[in-house]
Design a protein around this motif. Sequence first.
Motif, PDB file in Angstrom:
ATOM      1  N   ARG A  15      19.553  35.522   8.501  1.00  0.00           N
ATOM      2  CA  ARG A  15      20.595  34.490   8.348  1.00  0.00           C
ATOM      3  C   ARG A  15      20.990  33.854   9.683  1.00  0.00           C
ATOM      4  NH1 ARG A  15      25.230  35.968   4.284  1.00  0.00           N
ATOM      5  NH2 ARG A  15      25.425  33.715   4.415  1.00  0.00           N
ATOM      6  N   ALA A  16      20.113  33.976  10.672  1.00  0.00           N
ATOM      7  CA  ALA A  16      20.423  33.416  11.993  1.00  0.00           C
ATOM      8  C   ALA A  16      20.630  31.907  11.932  1.00  0.00           C
ATOM      9  CB  ALA A  16      19.326  33.757  12.992  1.00  0.00           C
ATOM     10  N   ALA A  17      19.829  31.192  11.152  1.00  0.00           N
ATOM     11  CA  ALA A  17      19.982  29.740  11.063  1.00  0.00           C
ATOM     12  C   ALA A  17      21.348  29.378  10.477  1.00  0.00           C
ATOM     13  CB  ALA A  17      18.862  29.139  10.218  1.00  0.00           C
ATOM     14  N   GLU A  18      21.808  30.136   9.496  1.00  0.00           N
ATOM     15  CA  GLU A  18      23.133  29.898   8.914  1.00  0.00           C
ATOM     16  C   GLU A  18      24.237  30.165   9.931  1.00  0.00           C
ATOM     17  OE1 GLU A  18      23.840  31.414   4.780  1.00  0.00           O
ATOM     18  OE2 GLU A  18      21.803  32.185   5.121  1.00  0.00           O
ATOM     19  N   ALA A  68      32.433  34.981   8.530  1.00  0.00           N
ATOM     20  CA  ALA A  68      32.604  35.844   7.361  1.00  0.00           C
ATOM     21  C   ALA A  68      31.773  37.117   7.522  1.00  0.00           C
ATOM     22  CB  ALA A  68      32.165  35.095   6.109  1.00  0.00           C
ATOM     23  N   ASP A  69      32.294  38.219   7.010  1.00  0.00           N
ATOM     24  CA  ASP A  69      31.605  39.509   7.135  1.00  0.00           C
ATOM     25  C   ASP A  69      30.189  39.498   6.563  1.00  0.00           C
ATOM     26  OD1 ASP A  69      33.761  40.652   8.415  1.00  0.00           O
ATOM     27  OD2 ASP A  69      34.592  41.536   6.591  1.00  0.00           O
ATOM     28  N   ASP A  70      29.949  38.688   5.536  1.00  0.00           N
ATOM     29  CA  ASP A  70      28.618  38.676   4.925  1.00  0.00           C
ATOM     30  C   ASP A  70      27.602  37.881   5.747  1.00  0.00           C
ATOM     31  OD1 ASP A  70      29.679  36.157   4.380  1.00  0.00           O
ATOM     32  OD2 ASP A  70      28.801  36.069   2.373  1.00  0.00           O
ATOM     33  N   LEU A  71      28.050  37.242   6.841  1.00  0.00           N
ATOM     34  CA  LEU A  71      27.156  36.476   7.706  1.00  0.00           C
ATOM     35  C   LEU A  71      26.781  37.241   8.971  1.00  0.00           C
ATOM     36  CD1 LEU A  71      25.730  33.740   8.044  1.00  0.00           C
ATOM     37  CD2 LEU A  71      27.841  32.859   9.047  1.00  0.00           C
ATOM     38  N   THR A  72      27.604  38.200   9.365  1.00  0.00           N
ATOM     39  CA  THR A  72      27.347  38.931  10.616  1.00  0.00           C
ATOM     40  C   THR A  72      27.066  40.402  10.358  1.00  0.00           C
ATOM     41  OG1 THR A  72      29.719  39.261  10.937  1.00  0.00           O
ATOM     42  CG2 THR A  72      28.720  37.374  12.043  1.00  0.00           C
ATOM     43  N   ALA A  73      26.232  40.954  11.232  1.00  0.00           N
ATOM     44  CA  ALA A  73      25.836  42.359  11.119  1.00  0.00           C
ATOM     45  C   ALA A  73      26.814  43.290  11.830  1.00  0.00           C
ATOM     46  CB  ALA A  73      24.433  42.548  11.692  1.00  0.00           C
ATOM     47  N   ARG A  74      27.685  42.730  12.652  1.00  0.00           N
ATOM     48  CA  ARG A  74      28.681  43.513  13.402  1.00  0.00           C
ATOM     49  C   ARG A  74      29.766  42.564  13.874  1.00  0.00           C
ATOM     50  NH1 ARG A  74      27.895  41.468  18.172  1.00  0.00           N
ATOM     51  NH2 ARG A  74      25.886  41.303  19.167  1.00  0.00           N
ATOM     52  N   PRO A  75      30.882  43.104  14.370  1.00  0.00           N
ATOM     53  CA  PRO A  75      31.941  42.223  14.890  1.00  0.00           C
ATOM     54  C   PRO A  75      31.449  41.381  16.070  1.00  0.00           C
ATOM     55  CG  PRO A  75      32.779  44.443  14.560  1.00  0.00           C
ATOM     56  CD  PRO A  75      31.288  44.511  14.383  1.00  0.00           C
ATOM     57  N   VAL A  76      32.060  40.244  16.240  1.00  0.00           N
ATOM     58  CA  VAL A  76      31.751  39.337  17.355  1.00  0.00           C
ATOM     59  C   VAL A  76      32.147  40.009  18.671  1.00  0.00           C
ATOM     60  CG1 VAL A  76      32.451  37.158  18.424  1.00  0.00           C
ATOM     61  CG2 VAL A  76      32.010  37.261  15.960  1.00  0.00           C
ATOM     62  N   HIS A  77      31.337  39.784  19.706  1.00  0.00           N
ATOM     63  CA  HIS A  77      31.682  40.235  21.054  1.00  0.00           C
ATOM     64  C   HIS A  77      32.204  39.034  21.819  1.00  0.00           C
ATOM     65  CE1 HIS A  77      28.658  43.830  21.010  1.00  0.00           C
ATOM     66  NE2 HIS A  77      29.466  43.831  19.982  1.00  0.00           N
ATOM     67  N   ARG A  78      33.286  39.246  22.579  1.00  0.00           N
ATOM     68  CA  ARG A  78      33.913  38.170  23.357  1.00  0.00           C
ATOM     69  C   ARG A  78      34.152  38.656  24.785  1.00  0.00           C
ATOM     70  NH1 ARG A  78      36.499  34.592  19.604  1.00  0.00           N
ATOM     71  NH2 ARG A  78      36.439  35.479  17.521  1.00  0.00           N
ATOM     72  N   TRP A  79      33.925  37.747  25.738  1.00  0.00           N
ATOM     73  CA  TRP A  79      34.200  38.031  27.132  1.00  0.00           C
ATOM     74  C   TRP A  79      34.797  36.799  27.781  1.00  0.00           C
ATOM     75  CZ3 TRP A  79      29.382  38.899  24.959  1.00  0.00           C
ATOM     76  CH2 TRP A  79      29.026  40.231  24.760  1.00  0.00           C
ATOM     77  N   ARG A  80      35.592  37.015  28.806  1.00  0.00           N
ATOM     78  CA  ARG A  80      36.200  35.936  29.581  1.00  0.00           C
ATOM     79  C   ARG A  80      35.856  36.202  31.038  1.00  0.00           C
ATOM     80  NH1 ARG A  80      41.862  32.962  28.937  1.00  0.00           N
ATOM     81  NH2 ARG A  80      41.174  33.127  26.783  1.00  0.00           N
ATOM     82  N   PHE A  81      35.387  35.142  31.728  1.00  0.00           N
ATOM     83  CA  PHE A  81      34.995  35.249  33.131  1.00  0.00           C
ATOM     84  C   PHE A  81      35.635  34.145  33.946  1.00  0.00           C
ATOM     85  CE2 PHE A  81      31.532  37.116  30.734  1.00  0.00           C
ATOM     86  CZ  PHE A  81      31.230  38.258  31.437  1.00  0.00           C
ATOM     87  N   GLU A  82      35.904  34.442  35.207  1.00  0.00           N
ATOM     88  CA  GLU A  82      36.350  33.440  36.173  1.00  0.00           C
ATOM     89  C   GLU A  82      35.124  33.002  36.963  1.00  0.00           C
ATOM     90  OE1 GLU A  82      38.917  33.307  40.307  1.00  0.00           O
ATOM     91  OE2 GLU A  82      39.219  34.946  38.908  1.00  0.00           O
ATOM     92  N   SER A  83      34.906  31.709  37.065  1.00  0.00           N
ATOM     93  CA  SER A  83      33.768  31.201  37.829  1.00  0.00           C
ATOM     94  C   SER A  83      34.014  31.388  39.329  1.00  0.00           C
ATOM     95  CB  SER A  83      33.563  29.719  37.524  1.00  0.00           C
ATOM     96  OG  SER A  83      32.544  29.198  38.370  1.00  0.00           O
ATOM     97  N   LEU A  84      32.985  31.828  40.012  1.00  0.00           N
ATOM     98  CA  LEU A  84      33.042  31.954  41.471  1.00  0.00           C
ATOM     99  C   LEU A  84      32.244  30.862  42.141  1.00  0.00           C
ATOM    100  CD1 LEU A  84      32.684  35.831  41.739  1.00  0.00           C
ATOM    101  CD2 LEU A  84      34.774  34.454  41.727  1.00  0.00           C
ATOM    102  N   GLY A  85      31.833  29.855  41.362  1.00  0.00           N
ATOM    103  CA  GLY A  85      31.080  28.728  41.888  1.00  0.00           C
ATOM    104  C   GLY A  85      29.642  28.757  41.404  1.00  0.00           C
TER     105      GLY A  85
END
Length: 87
Positions: A15-18, A68-85
């Motif tokens: 279901r990657a295309a979806e 939706a849970d039926d579209l993903t195999a696991r919870p979403v991973h999220r990260w936040r970064f500060e750009s150093l250039g």
Amino acid sequence: MTVALMWEARAVPGRAAELLAWTEERARELTERPLRRETFRAPQDRVLVITWWDAPYDADLPELPEPADDLTARPVHRWRFESLGSV
């Protein structure tokens, strides 16, 4: 300051295309426009979205929601970064 938000999800096998279509639609619905947005795909039906924002690190920024849970195999991973250039 530039902050990058990373959002990565793994689709249910086949279901990657979806998931990719769902992600692109939700990215267009963000309440604010990022400086830049880039979408990636990878083996194992993974989708990655990175958005760049001109904002403080701890700013309240719009993010992609959970699919939706039926579209993903696991919870979403999220990260936040500060750009150093960039080079």
